[in-house]
Design a protein around this motif. Structure first.
Motif, mmCIF file in Angstrom:
data_model
loop_
_atom_site.group_PDB
_atom_site.id
_atom_site.type_symbol
_atom_site.label_atom_id
_atom_site.label_comp_id
_atom_site.label_asym_id
_atom_site.label_seq_id
_atom_site.Cartn_x
_atom_site.Cartn_y
_atom_site.Cartn_z
ATOM 1 N N ASN A 19 0.822 -1.210 0.000
ATOM 2 C CA ASN A 19 0.000 0.000 0.000
ATOM 3 C C ASN A 19 0.859 1.265 0.000
ATOM 4 N N GLU A 20 2.105 1.130 0.503
ATOM 5 C CA GLU A 20 3.002 2.280 0.547
ATOM 6 C C GLU A 20 3.663 2.555 -0.802
ATOM 7 N N VAL A 21 3.602 1.569 -1.694
ATOM 8 C CA VAL A 21 4.203 1.721 -3.024
ATOM 9 C C VAL A 21 3.342 2.643 -3.871
ATOM 10 N N GLU A 22 3.985 3.453 -4.704
ATOM 11 C CA GLU A 22 3.263 4.338 -5.616
ATOM 12 C C GLU A 22 2.259 3.531 -6.441
ATOM 13 N N ALA A 23 1.053 4.070 -6.607
ATOM 14 C CA ALA A 23 -0.058 3.316 -7.203
ATOM 15 C C ALA A 23 0.318 2.683 -8.536
ATOM 16 N N LYS A 24 0.958 3.442 -9.415
ATOM 17 C CA LYS A 24 1.214 2.919 -10.758
ATOM 18 C C LYS A 24 2.329 1.866 -10.779
ATOM 19 N N LYS A 25 3.025 1.686 -9.639
ATOM 20 C CA LYS A 25 4.109 0.706 -9.588
ATOM 21 C C LYS A 25 3.775 -0.526 -8.762
ATOM 22 N N ARG A 26 2.566 -0.564 -8.143
ATOM 23 C CA ARG A 26 2.236 -1.687 -7.265
ATOM 24 C C ARG A 26 2.297 -3.022 -8.004
ATOM 25 N N ALA A 27 1.565 -3.097 -9.120
ATOM 26 C CA ALA A 27 1.536 -4.363 -9.866
ATOM 27 C C ALA A 27 2.923 -4.721 -10.384
ATOM 28 N N GLU A 28 3.708 -3.714 -10.738
ATOM 29 C CA GLU A 28 5.044 -3.959 -11.292
ATOM 30 C C GLU A 28 5.971 -4.591 -10.268
ATOM 31 N N VAL A 29 6.024 -4.031 -9.049
ATOM 32 C CA VAL A 29 6.940 -4.574 -8.041
ATOM 33 C C VAL A 29 6.469 -5.945 -7.558
ATOM 34 N N LEU A 30 5.132 -6.132 -7.483
ATOM 35 C CA LEU A 30 4.608 -7.430 -7.083
ATOM 36 C C LEU A 30 4.939 -8.488 -8.138
ATOM 37 N N ALA A 31 4.798 -8.112 -9.396
ATOM 38 C CA ALA A 31 5.076 -9.043 -10.493
ATOM 39 C C ALA A 31 6.552 -9.433 -10.525
ATOM 40 N N LYS A 32 7.427 -8.473 -10.259
ATOM 41 C CA LYS A 32 8.863 -8.760 -10.271
ATOM 42 C C LYS A 32 9.217 -9.800 -9.211
ATOM 43 N N GLU A 33 8.663 -9.640 -8.017
ATOM 44 C CA GLU A 33 8.983 -10.589 -6.958
ATOM 45 C C GLU A 33 8.345 -11.949 -7.221
ATOM 46 N N LEU A 34 7.139 -11.945 -7.812
ATOM 47 C CA LEU A 34 6.478 -13.208 -8.111
ATOM 48 C C LEU A 34 7.246 -13.982 -9.176
ATOM 49 N N ARG A 35 7.764 -13.294 -10.181
ATOM 50 C CA ARG A 35 8.573 -13.963 -11.213
ATOM 51 C C ARG A 35 9.774 -14.660 -10.584
ATOM 52 N N ASP A 36 10.422 -13.978 -9.643
ATOM 53 C CA ASP A 36 11.584 -14.581 -8.978
ATOM 54 C C ASP A 36 11.173 -15.835 -8.207
ATOM 55 N N LEU A 37 10.011 -15.768 -7.553
ATOM 56 C CA LEU A 37 9.531 -16.926 -6.802
ATOM 57 C C LEU A 37 9.241 -18.111 -7.718
ATOM 58 N N LEU A 38 8.698 -17.816 -8.884
ATOM 59 C CA LEU A 38 8.346 -18.878 -9.831
ATOM 60 C C LEU A 38 9.567 -19.413 -10.570
ATOM 61 N N GLY A 39 10.691 -18.732 -10.441
ATOM 62 C CA GLY A 39 11.896 -19.168 -11.148
ATOM 63 C C GLY A 39 11.871 -18.825 -12.620
ATOM 64 N N TRP A 40 11.075 -17.808 -12.981
ATOM 65 C CA TRP A 40 10.993 -17.401 -14.386
ATOM 66 C C TRP A 40 12.127 -16.431 -14.686
ATOM 67 N N LYS A 41 13.069 -16.864 -15.476
ATOM 68 C CA LYS A 41 14.215 -16.036 -15.815
ATOM 69 C C LYS A 41 13.943 -15.274 -17.111
ATOM 70 N N ARG A 42 14.992 -14.707 -17.677
ATOM 71 C CA ARG A 42 14.814 -13.833 -18.840
ATOM 72 C C ARG A 42 14.324 -14.587 -20.073
ATOM 73 N N ASP A 43 14.546 -15.914 -20.092
ATOM 74 C CA ASP A 43 14.087 -16.661 -21.262
ATOM 75 C C ASP A 43 12.571 -16.854 -21.272
ATOM 76 N N VAL A 44 11.906 -16.521 -20.165
ATOM 77 C CA VAL A 44 10.432 -16.530 -20.145
ATOM 78 C C VAL A 44 9.981 -15.157 -20.649
ATOM 79 N N GLN A 45 9.779 -15.069 -21.954
ATOM 80 C CA GLN A 45 9.524 -13.783 -22.602
ATOM 81 C C GLN A 45 8.045 -13.423 -22.678
ATOM 82 N N TYR A 46 7.173 -14.405 -22.492
ATOM 83 C CA TYR A 46 5.738 -14.167 -22.581
ATOM 84 C C TYR A 46 5.055 -14.819 -21.392
#
Length: 696
Positions: free
Chosen positions: A190-217
């Motif tokens: 909630n403290e994250v800027e509104a337009k960046k909330r989904a972005e920062v959450l998505a970045k951490e979720l990708r790391d959890l899923l083990g999706w590296k740069r070769d996961v392009q889509y």
């Protein structure tokens, strides 16, 4: 061209049976614009790296967050509808369910697909009403943060178990994992800027899923149902791509089929904009209300153009002259059969660019060429080459070579084969081809190394090469004097080591080339230009003329001058060049630095006839200085010099060659003779080694 595109789209539509859902899948893109390009055969140049599509499957009923990967292929991207709808309306609703950035699937996409359910709009497309039941499990888990539509909702991942469990224990800034169960720190989010909330959450979720740069889509699935494969979603996409452009349609006449119907001039969803190129500002006193900037088309023709627009990228895009090119066929008869059969026919057409780019050993016999021409004539009536570059979601045209019949393409292939045949092992042009090369002129791609193209970053400025390719293929007249001047400009760039030219190796900026490297580069360039000159002659773009060669001249040089179709003025300069090569060879052998000072007497900006005459006198002195007028070979040197001077004198009062051409043809003789000397020396060395290995 637009009618060829329409016909191409109609064939595909008929093969799909006019099925809207199948049409939508056909309209999907098969690569991303920022992926690396294709080679001349249309294959990706990404190397061996395999890309993947990540499937995010939200399963609230089972308390799971499933995830898996699929290898990316054109079929995969079609099946999951890689469309990039957001680029049609930047800043608008997110309606794509297959995206490059995971952030769009963690909230924004639901606002775009369920505006009525989320209280954002009182109305929505009827297909979205049907899709709502599929989205419902995820909609129930949305958290409302307020604010702008795209930033308002975030998917609640709390309590969902990773399946498979990429991590069982994890403490991140926003997401923690215990026994593979997710927990989101909502107070921190909630403290994250509104337009960046989904972005920062998505970045951490990708790391959890083990999706590296070769996961392009990434694509969205709910309770095991990929949204891209839902019939309701596909009908909605069809409405975006086809119905929305007709939302403000008016009654009118379709420019393509001539029917009276609702027509549109909105081509936003198309990558290749089908505009009329004229602009109202170009015509004085034109009544602006009566000026149409674009074609107007009915819905049926619009669908055909849209299908053709996508098909060009999927099946008919190749590379020629380091430039992307669409091959647009005009068929003699309508292709029949299913979509796969139509695709196979189009793939055979794409082979034309491959053969033009680099022939090598393809169709070397006249019989093969004639057979291929007959086969192509039954395949298509004409072919338009549309050279282009991609800018965002649009395609910018760089050059159009319109309506080429198969015979013109085969004529160019035949001409290239003819020069390569002349440079075969026992051919008169063999000295032009180094022993480590297979061909004198590989294909049209060699235009890049036969013209003085400027360098822009790491690529050539290809416009002059595209223009010359068009002239060769369409049999347009070529200014031979200007072409010769271009050739000399390229030679001057090499000699001066000007790295701003494509023909000058980029490595010369960091390391000065040794004399051998520079000389080899110069000779190879001149050799390619001579081959190009002959190709232009064989396809009918220039009239070289040529002249008979005196029988007194040794066969080797008589055959070369006859093969190059040199007139007497050009022959005189060519023979001077042969003698320059002989002097240069002696200088190279006698000077430990390996230099050829005789070449420094040439002015690479051009030399007038009086200056050439003075140079000829200086050349004679050098022949005497290096004892080439006495001993073995003296008689031949005297003969060649006498023949050259005789022609210079005979044509002195009606000299037609330009200053640039004077130098160019001297370099032609130099390149030929130097190549011959090197080949002869290697053959002697090889023979000597053979004798030492197998003595009598």
């Amino acid at each position: 061209m637009i009618r060829s595109l329409q016909a191409l789209g109609r064939y595909i539509r008929n093969a799909l049976g006019n099925d809207p859902e199948a049409i939508v899948e056909q309209l999907a893109l098969t690569s991303a614009d920022d992926e690396m390009g294709s080679d001349p055969e249309g294959r990706s140049t990404r190397g061996t790296q395999q890309l993947y599509l990540g499937i995010l499957d939200i399963c609230p009923a089972q308390g799971l967050l499933r995830h898996r990967l699929e290898e990316v292929s054109p079929e995969t991207l079609r099946r999951y509808l890689w469309l990039q709808l957001m680029k049609f309306s930047p800043g608008g609703d997110v309606r794509d369910v297959t995206v490059r950035d995971l952030k769009y699937l963690l909230g924004p996409v639901f606002a775009g697909l369920a505006p009525k359910r989320l209280g954002l709009d009182g109305q929505q497309h009827e297909a979205l009403d049907e899709l709502a039941s599929v989205l419902a499990p995820a909609l129930a888990r949305l958290r409302d943060f307020g604010g702008k539509t795209r930033e308002r909702f975030i998917l609640d991942l709390d309590g969902l178990r990773l399946d498979p469990p990429a991590l069982t224990q994890h403490d991140g800034q926003l997401i923690s994992v215990r026994d593979a169960v997710l927990k989101v720190a909502w107070d921190k989010l909630n403290e994250v800027e509104a337009k960046k909330r989904a972005e920062v959450l998505a970045k951490e979720l990708r790391d959890l899923l083990g999706w590296k740069r070769d996961v392009q889509y990434v694509t969205l699935s709910i309770e095991g149902h990929p949204i891209a494969q839902e019939p309701a979603y596909r009908r909605f996409v069809f409405s975006i791509l086809v119905d929305e452009p007709f939302s403000n349609a008016v009654q009118g006449t379709c420019h393509l089929c001539g029917t009276q119907a609702e027509v549109t001039m909105n081509f936003v969803p198309m990558r290749i904009k089908v505009y009329i190129n004229d602009k109202v500002s170009f015509a004085g006193h034109l009544v602006q209300d009566g000026f149409l900037e674009r074609y107007s088309v009915c819905k049926q023709c619009y669908i055909d153009l849209l299908l053709a627009d996508r098909l060009l990228e999927q099946e008919l895009e190749s590379r020629l002259l380091q430039t992307s090119v669409f091959l647009i066929p005009e068929f003699l008869s309508e292709p029949t059969g299913k979509l796969d059969e139509v695709r196979r026919r189009l793939q055979r057409i794409r082979q034309e660019s491959t053969e033009l780019a680099r022939l090598r050993e393809l169709r070397r016999t006249p019989e093969d060429i004639a057979r291929a021409a007959q086969e192509r004539a039954g395949l298509y009536a004409a072919l338009t080459l549309l050279f282009h570059e991609k800018q965002n979601m649009a395609v910018k045209v760089r050059e159009v070579i319109a309506e080429l019949p198969p015979s013109r393409i085969q004529a160019v292939i035949r001409a290239i084969n003819m020069v390569n045949d002349a440079a075969a092992e026992d051919g008169w042009a063999a000295p032009f081809v180094p022993s480590d090369q297979e061909s004198w002129f590989v294909g049209l791609d060699d235009l890049l190394d036969a013209l003085p193209l400027r360098r822009s970053q790491s690529a050539p400025v290809v416009r002059p090469a595209l223009t010359l390719a068009r002239q060769l293929l369409q049999r347009e007249p070529i200014d031979l004097t200007a072409l010769h001047a271009d050739f000399l400009e390229g030679a001057r760039a090499i000699v001066s080591q000007h790295a701003g030219y494509w023909v000058v190796p980029r490595s010369w900026e960091q390391r000065t080339p040794n004399p051998d490297q520079l000389d080899r580069t110069l000779r190879q360039f001149i050799a390619r230009t001579l081959a190009l000159r002959l190709i232009a002659r064989y396809v009918g773009c220039v009239d070289i003329g040529g002249a008979g060669v005196d029988a007194a001249i040794p066969d080797l040089y008589r055959n070369a001058m006859t093969g190059l179709e040199l007139n007497e003025q050009e022959q005189s300069l060519f023979l001077l060049g042969v003698l320059v090569a002989r002097v240069a060879s002696e200088q190279y052998r006698s000077d430990q630095s390996g230099t050829k000072p005789i070449l420094e007497k040439l002015n690479y900006t051009g030399m007038s006839l009086p200056r050439v005459t003075v140079f000829a006198t200086e050349l004679f002195d050098k022949l005497r200085q290096y004892r080439l007028l006495s001993g073995p070979g003296a008689a031949e040197n005297e003969l060649l010099y006498a023949e050259a001077l005789q022609r210079l004198t005979r044509h002195r009062d009606r000299w037609r060659l330009s200053d640039a051409e004077n130098v160019y043809f001297i370099l032609a003789g130099y390149s030929y003779e130097t190549g011959r000397i090197i080949r002869t020396r290697k053959e002697k060395t090889k023979a000597q080694e053979t004798m030492e290995e197998y003595p009598n």
